[in-house]
Design an enzyme around this catalytic site. Structure first.
Site, PDB file in Angstrom:
ATOM      1  N   GLY A  33       0.811  -1.221   0.000  1.00  0.00           N
ATOM      2  CA  GLY A  33       0.000   0.000   0.000  1.00  0.00           C
ATOM      3  C   GLY A  33       0.838   1.262   0.000  1.00  0.00           C
ATOM      4  O   GLY A  33       2.030   1.228  -0.282  1.00  0.00           O
ATOM      5  N   HIS A  36       2.193   4.473  -5.134  1.00  0.00           N
ATOM      6  CA  HIS A  36       2.787   5.569  -5.892  1.00  0.00           C
ATOM      7  C   HIS A  36       2.985   5.102  -7.330  1.00  0.00           C
ATOM      8  O   HIS A  36       2.620   3.970  -7.669  1.00  0.00           O
ATOM      9  CB  HIS A  36       4.105   6.015  -5.238  1.00  0.00           C
ATOM     10  CG  HIS A  36       5.059   4.877  -4.975  1.00  0.00           C
ATOM     11  ND1 HIS A  36       5.637   4.130  -5.977  1.00  0.00           N
ATOM     12  CD2 HIS A  36       5.505   4.338  -3.808  1.00  0.00           C
ATOM     13  CE1 HIS A  36       6.423   3.206  -5.447  1.00  0.00           C
ATOM     14  NE2 HIS A  36       6.354   3.298  -4.131  1.00  0.00           N
ATOM     15  N   GLY A  38       5.412   3.968  -8.904  1.00  0.00           N
ATOM     16  CA  GLY A  38       6.141   2.694  -9.067  1.00  0.00           C
ATOM     17  C   GLY A  38       5.155   1.538  -9.068  1.00  0.00           C
ATOM     18  O   GLY A  38       5.155   0.685  -9.971  1.00  0.00           O
ATOM     19  N   HIS A  39       4.268   1.533  -8.068  1.00  0.00           N
ATOM     20  CA  HIS A  39       3.208   0.519  -8.047  1.00  0.00           C
ATOM     21  C   HIS A  39       2.318   0.681  -9.290  1.00  0.00           C
ATOM     22  O   HIS A  39       1.854  -0.308  -9.865  1.00  0.00           O
ATOM     23  CB  HIS A  39       2.328   0.694  -6.807  1.00  0.00           C
ATOM     24  CG  HIS A  39       3.055   0.593  -5.500  1.00  0.00           C
ATOM     25  ND1 HIS A  39       3.223   1.659  -4.664  1.00  0.00           N
ATOM     26  CD2 HIS A  39       3.645  -0.463  -4.876  1.00  0.00           C
ATOM     27  CE1 HIS A  39       3.874   1.290  -3.574  1.00  0.00           C
ATOM     28  NE2 HIS A  39       4.163   0.007  -3.684  1.00  0.00           N
ATOM     29  N   LYS A 151      13.357  -2.368  -8.315  1.00  0.00           N
ATOM     30  CA  LYS A 151      13.829  -1.575  -7.168  1.00  0.00           C
ATOM     31  C   LYS A 151      14.231  -2.485  -6.011  1.00  0.00           C
ATOM     32  O   LYS A 151      15.189  -2.227  -5.306  1.00  0.00           O
ATOM     33  CB  LYS A 151      12.715  -0.626  -6.755  1.00  0.00           C
ATOM     34  CG  LYS A 151      12.720  -0.236  -5.306  1.00  0.00           C
ATOM     35  CD  LYS A 151      12.845   1.237  -5.140  1.00  0.00           C
ATOM     36  CE  LYS A 151      13.146   1.658  -3.731  1.00  0.00           C
ATOM     37  NZ  LYS A 151      12.375   0.971  -2.710  1.00  0.00           N
ATOM     38  N   GLN A 155      14.787  -9.046  -3.451  1.00  0.00           N
ATOM     39  CA  GLN A 155      13.460  -9.652  -3.233  1.00  0.00           C
ATOM     40  C   GLN A 155      13.005 -10.380  -4.501  1.00  0.00           C
ATOM     41  O   GLN A 155      12.538 -11.524  -4.446  1.00  0.00           O
ATOM     42  CB  GLN A 155      12.476  -8.536  -2.868  1.00  0.00           C
ATOM     43  CG  GLN A 155      11.014  -8.905  -2.975  1.00  0.00           C
ATOM     44  CD  GLN A 155      10.121  -7.770  -2.496  1.00  0.00           C
ATOM     45  OE1 GLN A 155      10.130  -7.428  -1.320  1.00  0.00           O
ATOM     46  NE2 GLN A 155       9.349  -7.188  -3.381  1.00  0.00           N
ATOM     47  N   VAL A 178      10.814   2.932 -11.198  1.00  0.00           N
ATOM     48  CA  VAL A 178      10.287   4.255 -11.535  1.00  0.00           C
ATOM     49  C   VAL A 178      10.943   5.265 -10.590  1.00  0.00           C
ATOM     50  O   VAL A 178      11.020   5.037  -9.381  1.00  0.00           O
ATOM     51  CB  VAL A 178       8.746   4.288 -11.385  1.00  0.00           C
ATOM     52  CG1 VAL A 178       8.202   5.685 -11.672  1.00  0.00           C
ATOM     53  CG2 VAL A 178       8.102   3.256 -12.302  1.00  0.00           C
ATOM     54  N   SER A 187       9.410   5.417  -3.441  1.00  0.00           N
ATOM     55  CA  SER A 187       9.238   4.463  -2.345  1.00  0.00           C
ATOM     56  C   SER A 187       8.202   5.023  -1.383  1.00  0.00           C
ATOM     57  O   SER A 187       8.137   6.239  -1.159  1.00  0.00           O
ATOM     58  CB  SER A 187      10.567   4.260  -1.620  1.00  0.00           C
ATOM     59  OG  SER A 187      10.338   3.690  -0.345  1.00  0.00           O
ATOM     60  N   SER A 188       7.414   4.129  -0.797  1.00  0.00           N
ATOM     61  CA  SER A 188       6.413   4.569   0.188  1.00  0.00           C
ATOM     62  C   SER A 188       7.082   5.240   1.372  1.00  0.00           C
ATOM     63  O   SER A 188       6.481   6.054   2.061  1.00  0.00           O
ATOM     64  CB  SER A 188       5.599   3.372   0.676  1.00  0.00           C
ATOM     65  OG  SER A 188       5.042   2.686  -0.417  1.00  0.00           O
TER      66      SER A 188
END
Ligand code: AMP
Length: 285
Positions: A33, A36, A38-39, A151, A155, A178, A187-188
């Site tokens: 959640g 932004h 990127g998501h 990014k 992971q 992004v 990034s969040s």
């Protein structure tokens, strides 16, 4: 049209069973959640490839190794729902902790080797938490494709390896990072940066770019590349480097001599905010 918001695993399974029966393909973008652009890019690609796009929003407690980081992680769910609706997401799956972990989790996925260095070294248990929740999400959603950002390259490498080693029938799609205009990876966590920290933050990506430039110019000694690139950060003492490594892009093991493609990856603290970023470098033949 607004995205359908589902909190229950059972309801999601029933809804997706109908989708599958209709012969429609499913794309999943797992997120925590605070969405932004990127998501947004993950969603955009999923929208292009798949008939039904599912975004999961779950701040996964078992991947946090600091309670404070978990507690202050942003959770703007109403905004996130709007964000997804505006981008044509079909389903937002936003389960509670009790829904995902009705009893303490005893089974875990541990991808060894790939998670040994970089963030794995500094965030014990983090990747075990990530791969475990991603396997749960894959089993719940059973997507044809799942989208992950470059990014978080380590992971992504761990998830790829889990998918191969467990023969999971899902295609992993890598989505390029992004960035803001000044190079800072979205990034969040960036929303925690003070105005001054926000000005300093892009220096990390510039250091990675410097490493990539040195490698492209023929420097093959990883130690030398690292030392020169990290030296570009000296004017910014506020930026505390946690690691700056040059690794094999598949198994994420550090290399000494650069004789093929490598990933240069770094983590740094700016005040209480941890930034990570990486860049692909080296021969692309
Ligand atoms: P998060 O919500 O931070 O767990 O991220 C969810 C997914 O979005 C992960 O696959 C991330 O790698 C990806 N992601 C996060 N930030 C970016 C970005 N700036 N560019 C591309 N993908 C991103």
């Amino acid at each position: 049209m607004s995205a359908q918001s589902i909190q229950s695993i059972l309801e999601l399974r029933h809804t997706l069973a109908d989708v599958r029966r209709a012969g429609r393909s499913i794309g999943l973008a797992p997120t925590m959640g605070a969405l932004h652009s990127g998501h947004g890019r993950l969603i955009e690609l999923a929208r292009q490839h798949s008939d039904c796009v599912v975004v999961s929003i779950f701040v996964n407690p078992i991947q946090f190794n600091q309670r404070q980081d978990y507690d202050r992680y942003p959770r703007p769910l109403a905004e996130d729902l709007e964000f997804c609706s505006a981008r044509g997401v079909d389903i937002v799956f936003a389960p509670s902790i009790e829904e995902m972990y009705p009893s303490p989790q005893l089974a875990f996925v541990d991808v060894t080797r790939v998670t040994e260095h970089l963030c794995g070294k500094f965030r014990p248990g983090h990747f075990r938490g990530v791969t475990t929740v991603v396997l749960k999400l894959f089993n719940i959603v059973q997507p044809d494709r799942a989208y992950f950002g470059e990014k978080d390259a380590q992971q992504l490498a761990a998830i790829r390896r889990m998918t191969v080693d467990f023969d999971l029938p899902v295609e992993i799609v890598e989505v390029p990072t992004v960035r803001e205009d000044d190079g800072l990876a979205l990034s969040s966590r960036n929303r925690h940066l003070s105005p001054l920290e926000r000005q300093i933050a892009p220096a990390l990506y510039r250091a990675l770019q410097e490493a990539a430039r040195l490698i492209a110019s023929g420097l093959t000694d990883a130690q030398q590349v690292k030392a020169k690139a990290v030296a570009t950060l000296h004017p910014f003492p506020q930026l505390q480097v946690e690691y700056f490594e040059i690794v094999n892009p598949v198994d994420m093991q550090p290399v000494e001599r650069i004789d093929g493609p490598v990933r240069v990856a770094a983590a740094a603290w700016l005040g209480t905010t941890r930034l990570i970023d990486n860049i692909l470098a080296g021969a692309f033949t």
